[in-house]
Design an enzyme around this catalytic site. Structure first.
Site: not given
Ligand code: BG6
Length: 464
Positions: A365
């Protein structure tokens, strides 16, 4: 300059079952902690939007997988919801869930999008939470049975498996900082949950390896957020070391080396927060290490020595040992409030190369959440998210440099494929290559970044 990536590089994105499927209360699924929390405290979610109808993937998965292909995906990660597959956490497998995940996997394979499957994305079934969640050793066994069931049902087609996404997050958000259910603030209970999550992971790895799935690989997805000290002063260095132990090495070391760092154990002991454990369970952690690591990277952690002592009556927190540090003129994503620091992706890769036996990994990610994206819509109705393209490029440049210097990286997955529901932030910040219009029957429209991502994947790199 041309940035070319290794052959067969994974280009794709990541998402999760609870954030995209919707259909929370149909076809036998039972509540997870998210459904329960929303029922009792809807106000803790941005604009009071809960997890019931997230992005509608349950019904639109065919269209979505076609769009994955159209945006250059050769791989995509999602997760199997425990609360859908085994609605009570233990016991009966839900045939409608098996049918749904079979259809998704088959559709992906038919479109040459390789499925990467994760087993836990913050989504404890409520029945299991009522039994103590990961504070309970029995829930650890229930998770291992769930994992084994998934490998047996889908392992003939899914080759890349992940036990947990960002396992530190439920520990810190749910048991320290009051950001997720069950909103406990207790360091000792947090360490029990962290330790049991590591054990649950190792038991799943053991089950997986016992099945000897041809070409199968199992790993975990960690959010490795480097801890940069404010300065080279020994007090700042020590603060950064402690933050690194607590937030990165707490999971990274046991899953890759089979052991918790001795100085982390010492800190936990000093604060009277050692979890309950057995020698047999420690041996399971020792003997079941991963094949591949997923690395989520969004923002660095900057740390300095503590300026003031914590209040003696305050519950113990990791931040009693260091202060977070705001670097002057840091580059920010103001919507999410996260610093953008691209070089960290290189530092993570080099750390894995030099200190973790150059373990195979991929970026699982990385991404940029932006609020109010519809203001960037052009006359043709497409969101021109050039900031997202720039964000991806600038991170990929550092990743490319790490690969040139011998780091063992096999792919890049963006967070995320289409705009999705993001826990307490709900639909506040949008991360997708594809827009999801919540006011218009979840209509999907590829953004400029989605078109660019296809070129990136086709060219296995980019010019800049
Ligand atoms: C990551 C997670 O930490 O961040 C996701 O694995 C999450 O599930 C993504 O949606 C974005 O985070 P946020 O809090 O900005 O929506």
């Amino acid at each position: 300059m041309t940035y070319k990536f290794p052959e067969n590089f994974w280009w794709g994105s990541a998402a999760s079952g609870p954030q995209t499927e919707g259909a929370a209360d149909v076809d036998g699924r039972k509540p997870s902690i998210w459904d329960h929390w929303y029922d009792i405290e809807p106000g803790r979610f941005f604009n009071d939007v809960g997890p019931t109808n997230t992005s509608n993937f349950y019904y639109q998965y065919k269209e979505d997988i076609a769009l994955m292909k159209q945006t250059g995906h050769n791989s995509f990660r999602t997760s199997i919801q425990w609360s859908r597959l085994i609605p009570d956490g233990i016991g009966e497998v839900n045939p409608k869930a098996v049918d749904f995940y079979n259809r998704v996997i088959d559709e992906m394979l038919a479109n040459n999008v390789e499925p990467f499957m994760n087993l836990y994305h913050f989504d404890m079934p409520m029945s299991m939470q009522e039994n103590g969640g990961f504070e309970s050793r029995e829930v650890v066994d229930a998770y291992a049975t769930f994992a084994k069931t998934c490998f047996e049902l889908f392992g003939d087609r899914v080759k890349h498996w992940f036990t947990f996404n960002e396992p530190i997050v439920p520990v810190e958000a749910g048991y320290l900082y009051d950001m997720h259910y069950p909103n406990v603030v207790d360091f000792k209970r947090a360490t029990q949950v962290a330790y049991h999550t590591t054990l649950a992971h190792a038991l799943a790895v053991k089950e997986f390896h016992a099945l000897e799935i041809p070409e199968g690989q199992i790993g975990i997805i960690l959010n490795l957020t480097p801890s940069y000290p404010r300065s080279q002063n020994p007090a700042d260095l020590k603060a950064a070391h402690i933050a690194d132990l607590i937030f990165n090495r707490s999971f990274l070391d046991p899953v890759t080396k089979g052991e918790f760092p001795a100085d982390l154990v010492e800190i936990i002991r000093e604060h009277d927060a050692l979890p309950e454990y057995t020698e047999e369970d420690l041996a399971i952690i020792k003997n079941n290490i991963i094949d591949i690591l997923g690395v989520n990277y969004y923002q660095p952690r900057r740390v300095k020595a503590k300026e003031y002592a914590a209040h003696p009556d305050a519950p113990f927190m990791p931040e009693h040992l260091f202060d977070n540090y705001e670097m002057p003129y840091r580059k920010m994503n103001p919507y999410r409030g996260w610093e953008i620091f691209e070089r960290a992706i290189y530092d993570i890769a080099i750390n894995l190369r030099d200190n973790y036996d150059n373990i195979p990994f991929f970026i699982s990610e990385n991404g940029m959440g932006v609020e109010g994206e519809s203001r960037y819509r052009n006359a043709d109705g497409m969101i021109e998210d050039t900031y997202r393209i720039d964000f991806i490029k600038s991170h990929l440049k550092w990743l490319h440099k790490a690969i040139e210097e011998g780091s063992n990286c096999h792919g890049y997955h963006l967070w995320t494929f289409m705009d999705c529901w993001s826990w307490a932030n709900a639909y506040k910040n949008r991360y997708g290559l594809v827009e999801v219009d919540l006011d218009n029957d979840f209509k999907r429209t590829v953004k400029a970044s989605g078109h660019w991502y296809k070129e990136l994947s086709e060219n296995n790199g980019f010019e800049d």
